[in-house]
Design an enzyme around this catalytic site. Structure first.
Site, PDB file in Angstrom:
ATOM      1  N   LYS A   1       0.952  -1.184  -0.108  1.00  0.00           N
ATOM      2  CA  LYS A   1       0.043  -0.050  -0.020  1.00  0.00           C
ATOM      3  C   LYS A   1       0.922   1.184  -0.028  1.00  0.00           C
ATOM      4  CE  LYS A   1      -1.395   1.440   4.063  1.00  0.00           C
ATOM      5  NZ  LYS A   1      -1.094   3.013   4.396  1.00  0.00           N
ATOM      6  N   ASN A   2       1.871   1.130   0.745  1.00  0.00           N
ATOM      7  CA  ASN A   2       2.570   2.445   0.956  1.00  0.00           C
ATOM      8  C   ASN A   2       3.754   2.642  -0.100  1.00  0.00           C
ATOM      9  OD1 ASN A   2       1.289   3.132   3.269  1.00  0.00           O
ATOM     10  ND2 ASN A   2       2.937   2.229   4.614  1.00  0.00           N
TER      11      ASN A   2
ATOM     12  N   CYS B   1      -4.549  12.980  13.307  1.00  0.00           N
ATOM     13  CA  CYS B   1      -4.630  11.386  13.046  1.00  0.00           C
ATOM     14  C   CYS B   1      -4.667  10.855  14.441  1.00  0.00           C
ATOM     15  CB  CYS B   1      -3.379  11.081  11.990  1.00  0.00           C
ATOM     16  SG  CYS B   1      -3.187   9.452  12.011  1.00  0.00           S
TER      17      CYS B   1
ATOM     18  N   ARG C   1       1.130  14.433  13.183  1.00  0.00           N
ATOM     19  CA  ARG C   1       1.613  14.353  11.884  1.00  0.00           C
ATOM     20  C   ARG C   1       1.616  15.645  10.837  1.00  0.00           C
ATOM     21  NH1 ARG C   1      -0.686   8.481   9.699  1.00  0.00           N
ATOM     22  NH2 ARG C   1       1.045   8.699   8.213  1.00  0.00           N
TER      23      ARG C   1
ATOM     24  N   ASP D   1       5.061   0.406  12.069  1.00  0.00           N
ATOM     25  CA  ASP D   1       4.046  -0.160  11.577  1.00  0.00           C
ATOM     26  C   ASP D   1       3.893  -1.594  11.866  1.00  0.00           C
ATOM     27  OD1 ASP D   1       3.876   1.618   8.437  1.00  0.00           O
ATOM     28  OD2 ASP D   1       3.359   2.230  10.092  1.00  0.00           O
TER      29      ASP D   1
ATOM     30  N   ARG E   1      -8.403  -0.602   4.922  1.00  0.00           N
ATOM     31  CA  ARG E   1      -7.580   0.615   4.424  1.00  0.00           C
ATOM     32  C   ARG E   1      -6.269   0.060   3.803  1.00  0.00           C
ATOM     33  NH1 ARG E   1      -6.982   6.008   7.357  1.00  0.00           N
ATOM     34  NH2 ARG E   1      -5.686   6.181   5.370  1.00  0.00           N
TER      35      ARG E   1
HETATM   36  C1  EPZ Z   1       4.747   6.766   6.425  1.00  0.00           C
HETATM   37  O1  EPZ Z   1       4.045   7.887   7.138  1.00  0.00           O
HETATM   38  C2  EPZ Z   1       3.735   5.633   6.124  1.00  0.00           C
HETATM   39  N1  EPZ Z   1       2.596   6.097   5.443  1.00  0.00           N
HETATM   40  C3  EPZ Z   1       3.139   5.351   7.596  1.00  0.00           C
HETATM   41  O2  EPZ Z   1       2.568   3.947   7.531  1.00  0.00           O
HETATM   42  C4  EPZ Z   1       4.524   4.845   8.427  1.00  0.00           C
HETATM   43  O3  EPZ Z   1       4.162   4.583   9.689  1.00  0.00           O
HETATM   44  C5  EPZ Z   1       5.656   6.135   8.550  1.00  0.00           C
HETATM   45  O4  EPZ Z   1       5.713   6.506   7.167  1.00  0.00           O
HETATM   46  C6  EPZ Z   1       6.683   5.800   9.404  1.00  0.00           C
HETATM   47  O5  EPZ Z   1       7.334   4.586   8.742  1.00  0.00           O
HETATM   48  C7  EPZ Z   1       2.874   6.129   4.030  1.00  0.00           C
HETATM   49  O6  EPZ Z   1       3.669   5.927   3.596  1.00  0.00           O
HETATM   50  C8  EPZ Z   1       1.437   6.222   3.172  1.00  0.00           C
HETATM   51  P1  EPZ Z   1       6.509  10.110   8.466  1.00  0.00           P
HETATM   52  P2  EPZ Z   1       4.524   9.413   7.195  1.00  0.00           P
HETATM   53  O7  EPZ Z   1       6.553  11.616   7.740  1.00  0.00           O
HETATM   54  O8  EPZ Z   1       5.244   9.684   5.794  1.00  0.00           O
HETATM   55  C9  EPZ Z   1       7.154  13.594  11.598  1.00  0.00           C
HETATM   56  C10 EPZ Z   1       0.592   2.793   7.974  1.00  0.00           C
HETATM   57  O9  EPZ Z   1      -0.024   2.112   8.943  1.00  0.00           O
HETATM   58  N2  EPZ Z   1       7.035  14.666  10.560  1.00  0.00           N
HETATM   59  O10 EPZ Z   1       7.778   9.378   8.075  1.00  0.00           O
HETATM   60  O11 EPZ Z   1       3.273  10.380   7.128  1.00  0.00           O
HETATM   61  C11 EPZ Z   1       5.789  12.724  11.947  1.00  0.00           C
HETATM   62  O12 EPZ Z   1       4.977  13.494  12.777  1.00  0.00           O
HETATM   63  C12 EPZ Z   1       0.949   4.202   7.811  1.00  0.00           C
HETATM   64  O13 EPZ Z   1       0.757   2.052   6.726  1.00  0.00           O
HETATM   65  C13 EPZ Z   1       6.940  15.783  10.948  1.00  0.00           C
HETATM   66  O14 EPZ Z   1       7.066  16.229  12.190  1.00  0.00           O
HETATM   67  O15 EPZ Z   1       5.486   9.272   8.274  1.00  0.00           O
HETATM   68  C14 EPZ Z   1       6.418  11.697  12.621  1.00  0.00           C
HETATM   69  O16 EPZ Z   1       6.622  11.712  14.183  1.00  0.00           O
HETATM   70  C15 EPZ Z   1       0.853   4.713   9.159  1.00  0.00           C
HETATM   71  N3  EPZ Z   1       6.982  16.938   9.909  1.00  0.00           N
HETATM   72  C16 EPZ Z   1       7.608  11.389  11.894  1.00  0.00           C
HETATM   73  O17 EPZ Z   1       8.041  12.683  11.454  1.00  0.00           O
HETATM   74  C17 EPZ Z   1       6.814  16.391   8.594  1.00  0.00           C
HETATM   75  O18 EPZ Z   1       6.723  17.278   7.612  1.00  0.00           O
HETATM   76  C18 EPZ Z   1       7.830  10.398  11.053  1.00  0.00           C
HETATM   77  O19 EPZ Z   1       6.691  10.747  10.011  1.00  0.00           O
HETATM   78  C19 EPZ Z   1       6.542  14.876   8.143  1.00  0.00           C
HETATM   79  C20 EPZ Z   1       6.738  14.335   9.351  1.00  0.00           C
END
Ligand code: EPZ
Length: 430
Positions: free
Chosen positions: A22-23, A120, A125, A312, A404
């Protein structure tokens, strides 16, 4: 709302097949925005988020065909004309990953209007790092009535190549800016990038479309912008999180399960942890055989960015830890609120204490069936695993969360001996 009814106690036996990731599918579908030609993606999972992405792209004017029958895992996307380059709130509010269209839309058209994703279940996020990177590439971004209004620098529709250093490792942030950089004017050097296999998968598709990228899968990615990209046909990776979920289902049920059509090289941290827990895993080229007689040893985990232990898989691992002999310390370092499954597991009889981002799980504790509530995608998977070993019939409510990201999980688990059925109809059965 659909529910699952699970009667626990059956060891999982046989072969279970993993779907596409999915990702990977979500950023790869968004990448089709970068060209007017047709992009054909294969191994696309039939899950709710893909349906949402299809709606998102179609609402902007793209022609999107989700395959069915023999071609049910193929998708054709043609963004010849993007008549309405707006990611509407009605769609974005159901799936945060919709914000992945921001970079490709500006790169392709010079403008974008994207609803800001709200909060979320698992954490705040924000997407501030996406915005910061695009601004460094010359984009003018304003916020109006809950929408981001983004424009390429004056007198041009092209972003400029830039030296980007992420303050924090972000998966979709890396993907969004990578898609912006491939059509930018000049070279971009991106540092402290996410190294997840999904980033490498997206980069491979972009290169197949004519992009010039080096270093995807490492923390430093170099991109030489080009003036246009062409169409491509690309097969996405298997879903490492679905594969990991099935490995833990095999282990927790005391089964002998062959997890097929996966990529074991993407599961290093989980396999190492299972070995530590005394769970036997025989690794093949595209399959892993997991065997446990239910004698699981406790082991601590701490979630990290790839190649560390994936956040995850944290919830599913917690379910396993309730059946392990001893105490497991589980530390969640990526998201600030990713213990929504704890209270539901406690309702099933688990012994878990949470202190901030650390959960202490004491095992082995026999689990009892109960009515439980799914709250997010991976928390739901954790409750399914717990229900597989609980005494009696567990009712899981709000399983739309699990739809999802898992393709017909109840049918796949039933195929290897689980007593699980859905009350309600499978979403979008074709
Ligand atoms: C991706 O989310 C995945 N989703 C998530 O999977 C996964 O948990 C996550 O990466 C971490 O591995 C998809 O790929 C669609 P991040 P993403 O940006 O990209 C902070 C699932 O279950 N951050 O790597 O949104 C954020 O808050 C889902 O399939 C900022 O502060 O995660 C978090 O604490 C859930 N500012 C950390 O970084 C930003 O602009 C990592 O988030 C971006 C992120």
């Amino acid at each position: 709302m659909d529910k699952f009814v699970v009667r626990g106690g059956n060891p999982l036996l046989g072969t279970i097949k993993v779907s596409g990731a999915k990702n990977s599918a979500l950023p790869c579908m968004a990448a089709a925005i970068l060209t007017a030609d047709e992009v054909i993606l294969e191994n696309i999972p039939q899950v709710r988020d893909i349906e949402t992405e299809r709606k998102l792209l179609s609402s902007m004017g793209a022609e999107v065909e989700l395959g069915y029958g023999r071609a049910q895992h193929r998708t054709s996307i043609k963004c010849a004309v993007l008549s309405d380059p707006v990611a509407k709130y009605e769609i974005v509010k159901t799936m945060r990953a919709s914000s992945l269209v921001l970079g490709p839309l500006i790169a392709r058209t010079g403008i974008a209007r994207v609803a800001m994703p709200g909060g979320c279940a698992i954490g705040g996020r924000p997407i501030d790092l996406h915005i910061k990177g695009l601004e460094q590439m010359g984009a003018k971004i304003t916020q109006e009535h809950g929408y981001l209004e983004a424009r390429a620098p004056e007198n041009t529709t092209r972003l400029r190549g830039a030296h980007l250093v992420f303050d924090k490792i972000t998966v979709t942030g890396t993907e969004d800016l990578l898609m912006a950089a491939v059509l930018a004017d000049g070279e971009s050097l991106m540092e402290n990038c996410a190294r997840e296999p999904e980033v490498t998968d997206l980069a491979a598709l972009l290169i197949a479309m004519g992009a010039k990228i080096e270093g995807a899968g490492t923390s430093t990615i170099k991109v030489q912008g080009v003036t246009s990209l062409h169409g491509a046909r690309y097969r996405i990776n298997p879903d490492r999180i679905e594969a990991g979920t099935f490995l833990l289902a095999g282990a927790i049920s005391g089964g002998d399960l062959n997890v097929d059509s996966c990529d074991p090289t993407h599961l290093g941290a989980l396999l190492a942890k299972l070995q530590e827990c005394g769970v036997r895993c025989d690794v093949g080229k595209e399959s892993i055989r997991v065997r446990s007689e239910g004698n699981i040893k406790a082991a601590d985990i701490s979630t990290e960015e790839y190649p560390g232990f994936p956040t995850d898989m944290q919830a599913q691992y917690m379910a396993l830890a309730t059946q392990a002999e001893g105490t497991s310390i589980i530390t969640e370092n990526i998201f600030e609120n990713r213990f929504m499954h704890v209270q539901e597991l406690i309702r099933m009889g688990a012994n878990i204490r949470v202190d901030g981002r650390t959960a202490t799980v004491r095992g082995k504790t026999p689990l009892q069936s109960a009515a439980v509530m799914c709250s997010d995608l991976r928390a739901s998977a954790s409750l399914v695993l717990a229900a597989l070993v609980a005494d009696g019939e567990t009712i899981l409510d709000r399983v739309y969360h699990i739809d999802r990201g898992y393709e017909r999980i109840e049918e796949k688990l039933r195929g290897v001996g689980a007593q699980i059925r859905r009350l309600g109809d499978v979403f979008g059965k074709k």
